[in-house]
Design a protein around this motif. Structure first.
Motif, mmCIF file in Angstrom:
data_model
loop_
_atom_site.group_PDB
_atom_site.id
_atom_site.type_symbol
_atom_site.label_atom_id
_atom_site.label_comp_id
_atom_site.label_asym_id
_atom_site.label_seq_id
_atom_site.Cartn_x
_atom_site.Cartn_y
_atom_site.Cartn_z
ATOM 1 N N UNK A 1 79.931 -2.752 9.153
ATOM 2 C CA UNK A 1 79.526 -1.982 10.324
ATOM 3 C C UNK A 1 80.683 -1.074 10.676
ATOM 4 N N UNK A 2 80.411 0.183 11.003
ATOM 5 C CA UNK A 2 81.493 1.123 11.264
ATOM 6 C C UNK A 2 81.158 2.093 12.385
ATOM 7 N N UNK A 3 82.185 2.535 13.090
ATOM 8 C CA UNK A 3 82.039 3.680 13.971
ATOM 9 C C UNK A 3 81.833 4.928 13.118
ATOM 10 N N UNK A 4 81.141 5.897 13.665
ATOM 11 C CA UNK A 4 80.881 7.157 12.973
ATOM 12 C C UNK A 4 82.006 8.152 13.232
ATOM 13 N N UNK A 5 81.984 9.266 12.486
ATOM 14 C CA UNK A 5 82.913 10.351 12.780
ATOM 15 C C UNK A 5 82.756 10.826 14.218
ATOM 16 N N UNK A 6 81.513 10.957 14.673
ATOM 17 C CA UNK A 6 81.290 11.425 16.043
ATOM 18 C C UNK A 6 81.989 10.520 17.047
ATOM 19 N N UNK A 7 81.932 9.215 16.825
ATOM 20 C CA UNK A 7 82.597 8.275 17.722
ATOM 21 C C UNK A 7 84.113 8.417 17.642
ATOM 22 N N UNK A 8 84.636 8.551 16.432
ATOM 23 C CA UNK A 8 86.083 8.728 16.256
ATOM 24 C C UNK A 8 86.573 9.922 17.052
ATOM 25 N N UNK A 9 85.827 11.004 17.018
ATOM 26 C CA UNK A 9 86.274 12.250 17.642
ATOM 27 C C UNK A 9 86.283 12.194 19.161
ATOM 28 N N UNK A 10 85.671 11.175 19.769
ATOM 29 C CA UNK A 10 85.717 11.042 21.228
ATOM 30 C C UNK A 10 87.010 10.400 21.709
ATOM 31 N N UNK A 11 87.743 9.701 20.830
ATOM 32 C CA UNK A 11 88.976 9.028 21.243
ATOM 33 C C UNK A 11 90.018 10.060 21.669
ATOM 34 N N UNK A 12 90.715 9.774 22.742
ATOM 35 C CA UNK A 12 91.752 10.713 23.178
ATOM 36 C C UNK A 12 92.846 10.853 22.118
ATOM 37 N N UNK A 13 93.262 9.710 21.596
ATOM 38 C CA UNK A 13 94.332 9.709 20.596
ATOM 39 C C UNK A 13 93.841 8.971 19.357
ATOM 40 N N UNK A 14 93.917 9.619 18.218
ATOM 41 C CA UNK A 14 93.668 8.966 16.937
ATOM 42 C C UNK A 14 95.010 8.825 16.241
ATOM 43 N N UNK A 15 95.415 7.596 16.018
ATOM 44 C CA UNK A 15 96.687 7.303 15.356
ATOM 45 C C UNK A 15 96.403 6.636 14.016
ATOM 46 N N UNK A 16 96.695 7.320 12.934
ATOM 47 C CA UNK A 16 96.570 6.734 11.609
ATOM 48 C C UNK A 16 97.874 6.043 11.253
ATOM 49 N N UNK A 17 97.771 4.859 10.648
ATOM 50 C CA UNK A 17 98.944 4.090 10.241
ATOM 51 C C UNK A 17 98.785 3.786 8.756
ATOM 52 N N UNK A 18 99.678 4.357 7.955
ATOM 53 C CA UNK A 18 99.477 4.357 6.507
ATOM 54 C C UNK A 18 100.816 4.171 5.804
ATOM 55 N N UNK A 19 100.845 3.265 4.832
ATOM 56 C CA UNK A 19 102.104 2.966 4.155
ATOM 57 C C UNK A 19 101.855 2.624 2.690
ATOM 58 N N UNK A 20 102.847 2.933 1.862
ATOM 59 C CA UNK A 20 102.828 2.500 0.477
ATOM 60 C C UNK A 20 102.458 3.584 -0.527
ATOM 61 N N UNK A 21 102.947 3.409 -1.750
ATOM 62 C CA UNK A 21 102.694 4.373 -2.815
ATOM 63 C C UNK A 21 101.216 4.504 -3.146
ATOM 64 N N UNK A 22 100.448 3.442 -2.941
ATOM 65 C CA UNK A 22 99.024 3.497 -3.269
ATOM 66 C C UNK A 22 98.265 4.476 -2.377
ATOM 67 N N UNK A 23 98.884 4.902 -1.274
ATOM 68 C CA UNK A 23 98.230 5.835 -0.347
ATOM 69 C C UNK A 23 98.708 7.272 -0.514
ATOM 70 N N UNK A 24 99.693 7.489 -1.374
ATOM 71 C CA UNK A 24 100.303 8.821 -1.474
ATOM 72 C C UNK A 24 99.285 9.900 -1.806
ATOM 73 N N UNK A 25 98.454 9.664 -2.801
ATOM 74 C CA UNK A 25 97.493 10.690 -3.210
ATOM 75 C C UNK A 25 96.486 10.973 -2.107
ATOM 76 N N UNK A 26 95.972 9.930 -1.473
ATOM 77 C CA UNK A 26 94.986 10.139 -0.416
ATOM 78 C C UNK A 26 95.583 10.927 0.743
#
Length: 268
Positions: free
Chosen positions: A206-231
């Protein structure tokens, strides 16, 4: 299928840290500050959590700050916790984001800091919902119960002060995966995913949609590691389709921050 980046939202900026621990500690301190400020100014704060290594590390860092008294506490009775997505599994399954968050922080807040248990708003379990779409509808009803009068941008959900998001190696956020029809969900807060990629664990989500994400005042992505470099690199390339890297469309209404360790940021 074509999904456009929501350009009405905040342009992303980056904050780069030496390693995941420094990233987690910084976001944790900042999160506590925003929660307290929001409660003081508005009377309540709604926070959307994420799973994954960096996301749970942030919660552990919050717990460490509270245990050592190195943080000014908000009034926890006015704080509500939600999730951006969840696996449709039994309540105590270790693969549930809820279970990981409770172990890292939420049980501590309930037991020692006065967070009311009812202020934790988990997505339905597999015992409660027979299908992801049923779970999505149940979660939408929970969200609607805390919506401000009139909704937000036509949607009925809480005003999230912060939405934490992880980023998968394939560029997904929440359970919005590359090439899936869920990327096109519009005018609704939640959607069910029947077939998450097998390499990423249980398929029913179950997931929130893009539309729901865009209502948040602050979106903070937290991302670490070499496996995420390309993305991460592709998410910042203007010619990358959202269908290929959904994280490209992860944006908040007022602020979008990518918190990266040096390994994840190596391609920027």
């Amino acid at each position: 299928m074509s999904v456009q980046v929501n350009t009405a939202t905040a342009e992303p900026v980056t904050e780069i840290f030496e390693d995941q621990q420094q990233l987690a500690d910084s976001v944790a301190a900042k999160l506590l500050t925003v929660i307290k400020q929001t409660v003081d100014e508005e009377g309540a704060a709604h926070i959307s959590l994420t799973g994954g290594g960096p996301g749970i590390a942030v919660l552990r860092s919050v717990a460490a700050l509270l245990r050592t008294g190195h943080a000014e506490e908000p009034a926890w009775a006015a704080v509500h916790f939600w999730w951006g997505d969840e696996r449709l599994l039994p309540e105590d399954d270790p693969d549930r984001n809820e279970k990981q968050a409770r172990d890292a922080l939420l049980d501590l807040l309930v037991d020692d800091f006065g967070l009311p248990p009812e202020n934790i708003h988990p997505v339905a379990t597999s015992e409660e919902a027979a299908t992801p779409e049923a779970g999505a509808e149940m979660y939408a009803q929970q969200l609607q119960a805390y919506s401000p009068t009139g909704g937000i941008s036509g949607l009925h959900l809480p005003q999230f002060a912060v939405m934490l998001l992880g980023v998968g190696p394939d560029g997904h956020i929440n359970s919005l995966f590359p090439g899936k029809q869920t990327l096109q969900a519009s005018g609704r807060t939640t959607v069910g995913e029947e077939d998450a990629p097998s390499e990423l664990g249980p398929p029913l989500r179950v997931t929130l949609t893009f539309d729901a994400v865009h209502t948040a005042r602050r979106v903070w992505l937290v991302t670490a590691g070499e496996s995420k470099t390309e993305a991460v690199t592709r998410a910042f390339a203007e010619d990358t389709p959202v269908e290929d890297i959904p994280a490209r469309n992860a944006r908040g209404a007022h602020q979008t921050v990518w918190h990266l360790d040096r390994a994840a940021a190596a391609g920027l």
